[in-house]
Each structure stands twice: as C-alpha cells, then as structure tokens.
Design a protein around this motif. Sequence first.
Motif, PDB file in Angstrom:
ATOM      1  N   GLY A 217      11.510  -8.308  15.228  1.00 40.39           N
ATOM      2  CA  GLY A 217      12.573  -8.727  14.326  1.00 40.39           C
ATOM      3  C   GLY A 217      12.212  -8.708  12.857  1.00 40.39           C
ATOM      4  N   GLU A 218      10.958  -8.395  12.536  1.00 36.11           N
ATOM      5  CA  GLU A 218      10.528  -8.406  11.142  1.00 36.11           C
ATOM      6  C   GLU A 218      10.928  -7.103  10.453  1.00 36.11           C
ATOM      7  N   SER A 219      11.348  -7.214   9.188  1.00 35.54           N
ATOM      8  CA  SER A 219      11.744  -6.052   8.405  1.00 35.54           C
ATOM      9  C   SER A 219      10.723  -5.778   7.311  1.00 35.54           C
ATOM     10  N   VAL A 220      10.627  -4.522   6.923  1.00 39.35           N
ATOM     11  CA  VAL A 220       9.725  -4.109   5.850  1.00 39.35           C
ATOM     12  C   VAL A 220      10.565  -3.461   4.752  1.00 39.35           C
ATOM     13  N   GLU A 221      10.319  -3.876   3.518  1.00 38.95           N
ATOM     14  CA  GLU A 221      11.084  -3.347   2.388  1.00 38.95           C
ATOM     15  C   GLU A 221      10.331  -2.201   1.728  1.00 38.95           C
ATOM     16  N   LEU A 222      11.047  -1.148   1.377  1.00 39.27           N
ATOM     17  CA  LEU A 222      10.479  -0.021   0.652  1.00 39.27           C
ATOM     18  C   LEU A 222      10.540  -0.362  -0.833  1.00 39.27           C
ATOM     19  N   VAL A 223       9.462  -0.955  -1.341  1.00 40.25           N
ATOM     20  CA  VAL A 223       9.433  -1.472  -2.703  1.00 40.25           C
ATOM     21  C   VAL A 223       9.329  -0.317  -3.705  1.00 40.25           C
ATOM     22  N   GLY A 224      10.226  -0.318  -4.724  1.00 44.91           N
ATOM     23  CA  GLY A 224      10.213   0.758  -5.713  1.00 44.91           C
ATOM     24  C   GLY A 224      10.381   2.106  -5.048  1.00 44.91           C
ATOM     25  N   ALA A 225      11.462   2.284  -4.313  1.00 44.97           N
ATOM     26  CA  ALA A 225      11.643   3.444  -3.431  1.00 44.97           C
ATOM     27  C   ALA A 225      11.585   4.790  -4.147  1.00 44.97           C
ATOM     28  N   ASN A 226      11.782   4.811  -5.458  1.00 47.70           N
ATOM     29  CA  ASN A 226      11.754   6.082  -6.183  1.00 47.70           C
ATOM     30  C   ASN A 226      10.422   6.813  -6.044  1.00 47.70           C
ATOM     31  N   HIS A 227       9.345   6.054  -5.799  1.00 50.53           N
ATOM     32  CA  HIS A 227       8.038   6.705  -5.683  1.00 50.53           C
ATOM     33  C   HIS A 227       7.998   7.681  -4.522  1.00 50.53           C
ATOM     34  N   MET A 228       8.891   7.501  -3.531  1.00 50.32           N
ATOM     35  CA  MET A 228       8.902   8.385  -2.374  1.00 50.32           C
ATOM     36  C   MET A 228       9.335   9.804  -2.733  1.00 50.32           C
ATOM     37  N   PHE A 229       9.958   9.961  -3.890  1.00 51.97           N
ATOM     38  CA  PHE A 229      10.493  11.266  -4.274  1.00 51.97           C
ATOM     39  C   PHE A 229       9.587  12.001  -5.266  1.00 51.97           C
ATOM     40  N   GLY A 230       8.400  11.455  -5.500  1.00 46.73           N
ATOM     41  CA  GLY A 230       7.433  12.149  -6.338  1.00 46.73           C
ATOM     42  C   GLY A 230       6.685  13.203  -5.546  1.00 46.73           C
ATOM     43  N   GLY A 231       6.143  14.213  -6.230  1.00 50.75           N
ATOM     44  CA  GLY A 231       5.343  15.230  -5.551  1.00 50.75           C
ATOM     45  C   GLY A 231       6.172  16.150  -4.688  1.00 50.75           C
TER      46      GLY A 231
ATOM     47  N   THR B  58       0.804  -1.222   0.000  1.00 46.56           N
ATOM     48  CA  THR B  58       0.000   0.000   0.000  1.00 46.56           C
ATOM     49  C   THR B  58       0.841   1.278   0.000  1.00 46.56           C
ATOM     50  N   LEU B  59       2.053   1.225   0.498  1.00 44.91           N
ATOM     51  CA  LEU B  59       2.895   2.418   0.548  1.00 44.91           C
ATOM     52  C   LEU B  59       3.093   3.068  -0.834  1.00 44.91           C
ATOM     53  N   PRO B  60       3.279   2.293  -1.922  1.00 42.77           N
ATOM     54  CA  PRO B  60       3.439   2.930  -3.235  1.00 42.77           C
ATOM     55  C   PRO B  60       2.194   3.674  -3.721  1.00 42.77           C
ATOM     56  N   LEU B  61       1.054   3.493  -3.064  1.00 41.41           N
ATOM     57  CA  LEU B  61      -0.177   4.164  -3.472  1.00 41.41           C
ATOM     58  C   LEU B  61      -0.335   5.540  -2.822  1.00 41.41           C
ATOM     59  N   LEU B  62       0.650   5.960  -2.046  1.00 42.38           N
ATOM     60  CA  LEU B  62       0.579   7.235  -1.340  1.00 42.38           C
ATOM     61  C   LEU B  62       0.782   8.397  -2.312  1.00 42.38           C
ATOM     62  N   SER B  63      -0.023   9.444  -2.148  1.00 46.33           N
ATOM     63  CA  SER B  63       0.071  10.605  -3.032  1.00 46.33           C
ATOM     64  C   SER B  63       1.362  11.382  -2.776  1.00 46.33           C
ATOM     65  N   GLY B  64       1.649  12.339  -3.661  1.00 47.61           N
ATOM     66  CA  GLY B  64       2.888  13.108  -3.572  1.00 47.61           C
ATOM     67  C   GLY B  64       3.000  13.997  -2.352  1.00 47.61           C
ATOM     68  N   THR B  65       1.899  14.232  -1.663  1.00 45.73           N
ATOM     69  CA  THR B  65       1.928  14.992  -0.403  1.00 45.73           C
ATOM     70  C   THR B  65       1.326  14.155   0.728  1.00 45.73           C
TER      71      THR B  65
END
Length: 326
Positions: A264-278, A245-252
């Motif tokens: 101990g569980e890790s979460v991966e930031l899939v397709g991290a480039n989307h975080m730099f949109g908007g 669901t994180l990649p569905l976040l809007s630019g703001t």
Amino acid sequence: MKAAVLDTINEPLVVAEVGLTDLQFGQVLVKVLVSGICGAQLLEIGGHKGNAKFVPHLMGHEGCGIVEDVGIGVSRVKKGDKVIMHWRKGEGIESDFPEYEYKGKRIKSGKVTTFSEYSICSENRLTPVPQDTPEDLCALLGCSLSTALGTINEEAQVKFGESVMIVGAGGLGVNLLKAATLAGAYPIISIDIHDSKKELALSMGAHLFINAAKESVADAIATLGLKDVDVIIECSGQKSAIESTLPLLSGTGRFVMLGQPKTGESVELVGANHMFGGEGKHIMATQGGRFVPSKDIPRYVRMAAAGVLKTDGIITHHVKLENIND
C-alpha cells in the motif's frame, strides 16, 4: 522434525516440532543442510508478501540439502543428490503446495521452504549440483548471489567502467558489490545508514561508502567527480531511499528496484523533469534478476570452482535453527 514456523504475523517465529506428510506427485523430500536468510522474510513476517491469510506456514527460500526421497513423476533429481533450493522456478514438475502437520492440524506451505530440518519441495525448486559444491555457496546461489549476478548482468546490463550505486549493504547489497566488481564497474558506490556496514562494503569491492543518514549522497559522489550515476540498484525498499536516489540517475541510466516497498505504500517521483534529461532513463523492478536456475546455477558453480566467482567474506554469521529469531 524441528522447523521455524510463522505462527502469527509480526511475532517471532516459533521453533517447534512439525510433522512430514506423504510425498505427492512431483514432490521431493530434502534434508536441509544450510539455509540463507533473505530480507524478504522480514516482509513475510510483517504480512507484506500476500501471506497474512495463510499462517501458520514454514519459511525460507534459499538453501542447500540432500535428497532423501522422491515422489511419483520426479525425474530431475534422485535420492542422494546434493541440491540447491531456490524460490525461482526451474525445470521439472510444479507440484501442489506441500503439507505439514502442526499442532494437530495439516497446514500448507510454500513450494520450497528451508527453515527446517527437512523440507518437502516442488521438483522445479531444486537444481542438482556436484557433491563437492560448498554448502554455503549453494545457499547463496539459491537467491542472493544469483539475484545479484542476474541483476547486474541481465537487468542492468552493466558495461565495463560504468558507475554503479547500490543502495543498502545487507545480504543482497554485498552480493551486488561482488557482482558489480566482476562486471568491471567503476566506481562502485555503497550506500547504507549504518557505519557498521562500511568496512564490509569496502572489502566487497565498493570504492566509496556513504552513510546517507549523515551526509548528502550528491555531495559525496561529487568527490569522485560524478554528478550522476549510470546504474542505481535499490535494495532497501524504503520510500525515502528510492525518492532521494532516483534523481541521481544519469541521462542513459537504469534504476533497478530490488527492495520491495511495504504493501500500500506509494513512491513519489520527486522533480520528475529530471527523467527527461539525456537519451532516456529506465526504471524497472526485477524478480530475482530474472535468473534461470537450470541455466544459470551450473555456470555459476563452474565459475566458483575455477576461482572466478569468489564469495569470501559475504557470509558473516552462522546460527542454529533454534536461534533463528536472533
């Protein structure tokens, strides 16, 4: 008294006779009238709340009760007061950990516990309310409803007409649907993996329900003309739900983590480039929506009394203490 005790990690709770001890400085004896059940208790039973080395101990952290007695130094509540029992620190003394007698030994427990007929609580885990405040409302305001209102209002700062996606339609999820509706969010999207949650989610204010186990979330929100969402609140704590669901976040957008991943569980930031949109996206974890019991609970109670804050339909079942494992 009877209490539900976490005796062994990853085992059912033991409903047993537990003895009370003398009140210490800053402690309050409360007769528990009703308790809520939070998803955090499942993590606690699994030993994922840093509690594995402290078993056996009592459980529950949101409830309603009547003050039976007060210890030395207590000034914010008195005998006969109706109180909301909450895990967030409020005003008053922070006492030592309460002790109980169990199987011939003394055991320590949390500063507030609610899965019992009586509870010894730290003064700052209790907030007095008017006697006519409904008991079920009090239990909701001990955690789930207050957390939902705080998350929507304080953490996510939802504005009128912003889109909100709530991942998980359990106890916290349905309270968030109510809070998002109160904030004027649109559309409000509920996600779960059980079709049985659909009717409840829609009745609580969701404009769209998505079964993420059966359909693409991205395709489903496209039917509303959306390609992304302003606010996403994740309640399940599931690694796959966070990552998808994180990649569905809007630019703001603001992504708020309420569900806690397993130890101990890790979460991966899939397709991290989307975080730099908007204009910049925000990822945050919240502790109870930052709700402040002594400040927030009185105004929520007033809102409910005036009919502004409606809780109809949120509580789906009542069970007796002896049936708590059900």
